[in-house]
Design a protein around this motif. Sequence first.
Motif, PDB file in Angstrom:
ATOM      1  N   GLY A 285       0.781  -1.226   0.000  1.00  0.00           N
ATOM      2  CA  GLY A 285       0.000   0.000   0.000  1.00  0.00           C
ATOM      3  C   GLY A 285       0.812   1.275   0.000  1.00  0.00           C
ATOM      4  O   GLY A 285       0.248   2.369  -0.052  1.00  0.00           O
ATOM      5  N   ALA A 286       2.139   1.177   0.070  1.00  0.00           N
ATOM      6  CA  ALA A 286       3.002   2.357   0.112  1.00  0.00           C
ATOM      7  C   ALA A 286       4.188   2.161  -0.833  1.00  0.00           C
ATOM      8  O   ALA A 286       4.524   1.030  -1.202  1.00  0.00           O
ATOM      9  N   ASP A 287       4.820   3.272  -1.221  1.00  0.00           N
ATOM     10  CA  ASP A 287       5.938   3.152  -2.159  1.00  0.00           C
ATOM     11  C   ASP A 287       7.249   2.788  -1.473  1.00  0.00           C
ATOM     12  O   ASP A 287       8.227   2.421  -2.139  1.00  0.00           O
ATOM     13  N   VAL A 288       7.295   2.882  -0.133  1.00  0.00           N
ATOM     14  CA  VAL A 288       8.451   2.419   0.639  1.00  0.00           C
ATOM     15  C   VAL A 288       7.902   1.627   1.823  1.00  0.00           C
ATOM     16  O   VAL A 288       7.152   2.172   2.637  1.00  0.00           O
ATOM     17  N   SER A 289       8.267   0.356   1.927  1.00  0.00           N
ATOM     18  CA  SER A 289       7.749  -0.477   3.012  1.00  0.00           C
ATOM     19  C   SER A 289       8.570  -0.294   4.275  1.00  0.00           C
ATOM     20  O   SER A 289       9.690   0.237   4.252  1.00  0.00           O
ATOM     21  N   GLN A 290       8.028  -0.781   5.392  1.00  0.00           N
ATOM     22  CA  GLN A 290       8.768  -0.702   6.654  1.00  0.00           C
ATOM     23  C   GLN A 290      10.075  -1.494   6.578  1.00  0.00           C
ATOM     24  O   GLN A 290      11.061  -1.140   7.244  1.00  0.00           O
ATOM     25  N   PHE A 291      10.129  -2.531   5.782  1.00  0.00           N
ATOM     26  CA  PHE A 291      11.347  -3.335   5.673  1.00  0.00           C
ATOM     27  C   PHE A 291      12.400  -2.639   4.815  1.00  0.00           C
ATOM     28  O   PHE A 291      13.599  -2.733   5.099  1.00  0.00           O
ATOM     29  N   GLN A 292      11.973  -1.909   3.792  1.00  0.00           N
ATOM     30  CA  GLN A 292      12.912  -1.090   3.042  1.00  0.00           C
ATOM     31  C   GLN A 292      13.482   0.014   3.928  1.00  0.00           C
ATOM     32  O   GLN A 292      14.671   0.345   3.840  1.00  0.00           O
ATOM     33  N   LEU A 293      12.633   0.581   4.786  1.00  0.00           N
ATOM     34  CA  LEU A 293      13.118   1.587   5.729  1.00  0.00           C
ATOM     35  C   LEU A 293      14.136   0.986   6.689  1.00  0.00           C
ATOM     36  O   LEU A 293      15.133   1.635   7.050  1.00  0.00           O
ATOM     37  N   GLN A 294      13.904  -0.254   7.123  1.00  0.00           N
ATOM     38  CA  GLN A 294      14.849  -0.937   8.013  1.00  0.00           C
ATOM     39  C   GLN A 294      16.219  -1.058   7.341  1.00  0.00           C
ATOM     40  O   GLN A 294      17.256  -0.794   7.954  1.00  0.00           O
ATOM     41  N   VAL A 295      16.223  -1.436   6.073  1.00  0.00           N
ATOM     42  CA  VAL A 295      17.476  -1.551   5.322  1.00  0.00           C
ATOM     43  C   VAL A 295      18.150  -0.192   5.211  1.00  0.00           C
ATOM     44  O   VAL A 295      19.360  -0.052   5.446  1.00  0.00           O
ATOM     45  N   ARG A 296      17.386   0.818   4.881  1.00  0.00           N
ATOM     46  CA  ARG A 296      17.964   2.152   4.704  1.00  0.00           C
ATOM     47  C   ARG A 296      18.572   2.675   6.007  1.00  0.00           C
ATOM     48  O   ARG A 296      19.643   3.296   5.992  1.00  0.00           O
ATOM     49  N   CYS A 297      17.879   2.456   7.115  1.00  0.00           N
ATOM     50  CA  CYS A 297      18.392   2.930   8.403  1.00  0.00           C
ATOM     51  C   CYS A 297      19.739   2.295   8.729  1.00  0.00           C
ATOM     52  O   CYS A 297      20.697   2.987   9.092  1.00  0.00           O
ATOM     53  N   MET A 298      19.814   0.973   8.642  1.00  0.00           N
ATOM     54  CA  MET A 298      21.039   0.292   9.061  1.00  0.00           C
ATOM     55  C   MET A 298      22.182   0.520   8.081  1.00  0.00           C
ATOM     56  O   MET A 298      23.347   0.463   8.480  1.00  0.00           O
ATOM     57  N   ALA A 299      21.844   0.805   6.812  1.00  0.00           N
ATOM     58  CA  ALA A 299      22.890   1.014   5.813  1.00  0.00           C
ATOM     59  C   ALA A 299      23.285   2.484   5.680  1.00  0.00           C
ATOM     60  O   ALA A 299      24.205   2.808   4.913  1.00  0.00           O
ATOM     61  N   GLY A 300      22.625   3.368   6.412  1.00  0.00           N
ATOM     62  CA  GLY A 300      22.958   4.789   6.331  1.00  0.00           C
ATOM     63  C   GLY A 300      22.540   5.434   5.024  1.00  0.00           C
ATOM     64  O   GLY A 300      23.116   6.433   4.594  1.00  0.00           O
ATOM     65  N   LEU A 301      21.502   4.884   4.384  1.00  0.00           N
ATOM     66  CA  LEU A 301      20.997   5.436   3.134  1.00  0.00           C
ATOM     67  C   LEU A 301      19.948   6.512   3.426  1.00  0.00           C
ATOM     68  O   LEU A 301      19.399   6.572   4.518  1.00  0.00           O
ATOM     69  N   PRO A 302      19.636   7.368   2.438  1.00  0.00           N
ATOM     70  CA  PRO A 302      18.640   8.428   2.672  1.00  0.00           C
ATOM     71  C   PRO A 302      17.285   7.859   3.058  1.00  0.00           C
ATOM     72  O   PRO A 302      16.857   6.828   2.531  1.00  0.00           O
ATOM     73  N   LEU A 303      16.622   8.536   3.989  1.00  0.00           N
ATOM     74  CA  LEU A 303      15.270   8.158   4.402  1.00  0.00           C
ATOM     75  C   LEU A 303      14.280   9.076   3.694  1.00  0.00           C
ATOM     76  O   LEU A 303      14.136  10.244   4.055  1.00  0.00           O
ATOM     77  N   THR A 304      13.629   8.546   2.670  1.00  0.00           N
ATOM     78  CA  THR A 304      12.593   9.316   1.990  1.00  0.00           C
ATOM     79  C   THR A 304      11.245   9.011   2.638  1.00  0.00           C
ATOM     80  O   THR A 304      10.983   7.874   3.036  1.00  0.00           O
ATOM     81  N   ALA A 305      10.411  10.020   2.748  1.00  0.00           N
ATOM     82  CA  ALA A 305       9.118   9.844   3.403  1.00  0.00           C
ATOM     83  C   ALA A 305       8.252   8.900   2.587  1.00  0.00           C
ATOM     84  O   ALA A 305       8.030   9.126   1.392  1.00  0.00           O
ATOM     85  N   PRO A 306       7.749   7.817   3.196  1.00  0.00           N
ATOM     86  CA  PRO A 306       6.880   6.892   2.463  1.00  0.00           C
ATOM     87  C   PRO A 306       5.592   7.591   2.018  1.00  0.00           C
ATOM     88  O   PRO A 306       5.069   8.460   2.712  1.00  0.00           O
ATOM     89  N   ARG A 307       5.104   7.191   0.867  1.00  0.00           N
ATOM     90  CA  ARG A 307       3.851   7.729   0.338  1.00  0.00           C
ATOM     91  C   ARG A 307       2.859   6.585   0.210  1.00  0.00           C
ATOM     92  O   ARG A 307       3.104   5.615  -0.501  1.00  0.00           O
ATOM     93  N   GLN A 308       1.730   6.695   0.909  1.00  0.00           N
ATOM     94  CA  GLN A 308       0.689   5.688   0.752  1.00  0.00           C
ATOM     95  C   GLN A 308      -0.042   5.954  -0.564  1.00  0.00           C
ATOM     96  O   GLN A 308      -0.603   7.021  -0.768  1.00  0.00           O
ATOM     97  N   HIS A 309      -0.044   4.958  -1.452  1.00  0.00           N
ATOM     98  CA  HIS A 309      -0.684   5.153  -2.740  1.00  0.00           C
ATOM     99  C   HIS A 309      -2.051   4.479  -2.829  1.00  0.00           C
ATOM    100  O   HIS A 309      -2.806   4.741  -3.778  1.00  0.00           O
ATOM    101  N   SER A 310      -2.396   3.614  -1.843  1.00  0.00           N
ATOM    102  CA  SER A 310      -3.678   2.915  -1.890  1.00  0.00           C
ATOM    103  C   SER A 310      -4.215   2.712  -0.486  1.00  0.00           C
ATOM    104  O   SER A 310      -3.454   2.333   0.415  1.00  0.00           O
ATOM    105  N   PRO A 311      -5.504   2.925  -0.261  1.00  0.00           N
ATOM    106  CA  PRO A 311      -6.102   2.483   0.997  1.00  0.00           C
ATOM    107  C   PRO A 311      -5.852   0.985   1.143  1.00  0.00           C
ATOM    108  O   PRO A 311      -5.951   0.231   0.169  1.00  0.00           O
ATOM    109  N   THR A 312      -5.517   0.553   2.359  1.00  0.00           N
ATOM    110  CA  THR A 312      -5.105  -0.836   2.552  1.00  0.00           C
ATOM    111  C   THR A 312      -5.658  -1.387   3.859  1.00  0.00           C
ATOM    112  O   THR A 312      -5.713  -0.683   4.869  1.00  0.00           O
TER     113      THR A 312
END
Length: 389
Positions: A285-312
Amino acid sequence: MSAHAILPGATLGVLGGGQLGRMFVHAAQAMGYATAVLDPQAVSPAGLASHRHIRAGYEDREGLEALAQSCAAVTTEFENVPAGSLAQLARSVVVSPPAQAVAIAQDRAAEKAHFVRCGVPVAPHALIDSQAALAALDAAPLLPGILKTARLGYDGKGQVRVTTSAELADAWQQLGGVPCVLEKMLPLAQECSVIVARGADGALVHLPVQRNLHRGGILAVTEVFDGNVPPALENQALAAAKSIANGLQYVGVLCVEFFVLQDGSLVVNEIAPRPHNSGHWSQDGADVSQFQLQVRCMAGLPLTAPRQHSPTIMLNLLGELWRTAVDGTALAPPWAEVLRLPGCHLHLYGKDQPQPGRKMGHLNITGADARTVRATALRAAELLGIEAF
């Protein structure tokens, strides 16, 4: 992006072999990382999906050293991982979330004290850590209440409802006389949660507020769409979650669970220092999942704000949905009928032994509007034998 960002091609590790680890592994691999899982089980959902499975206990020094040597960064998929193991790993490899934050999340008394320091409302409560503390407690203002073990509780385990001082004393003995928190039962209207992701640089993003329904202490349904909670409540929950994460100097994905009371007020229940069942909807339901955010946090990658694209709507799939045949084998639910419904996304965890209350998977239902999604979700629930909501 951090100057020391860990780029795709490196190996990322996770402590724990359950479904949250499995979904982390899938997200990391999709982004080009190799993965390693440390888990004591010979067969585990995450271990089956990972490039490497280190079969060792969570306090096994040799296993932890092997994990550290093979990984550029390590995270955890469950809240009861020994904080000392995270501290050991942090001496030689990037670790998120930090051990001290996990230690607070593992102790209800420390957790509630942190909420108070952050100025976040909590239910009236008292610590019972000895027979003397129990005898000295004026329990009447906290009854009826829920006695919860201070440590190692999840999915409703380690909790007993009590209505009298006599029941409280019996419950404390029933729970083994370990340190507990007595929490006053409040008149609940609903429950909600917020997933936040915080980087080492302090950058913080979040998923929308999630409305949750629990049955038997286990999450059953999560609904996420515009208007699922009043705007003022949404703003309060987001502000509280951010305050809690910043106060912990947190790095990683954090779930903050709230109770919404019948008078419309909000109190924080607990935190989970990891991705959370209520955030699974974000996979579809979003363009960035919580698991992608987990990867980004631990790898020091940019954190882009997730966008919900569909009611879920997310439906938890527990072991009781698998019926038992005459010969004792498990009969799978009617997946073909469910997947014939528009917008249904099935996620199974690779567990071969369905048991009542065991999380076997989840179903995400997406659509153009909340009404359509809800109608589809109710039909899917009917096909699966899940109680309507």
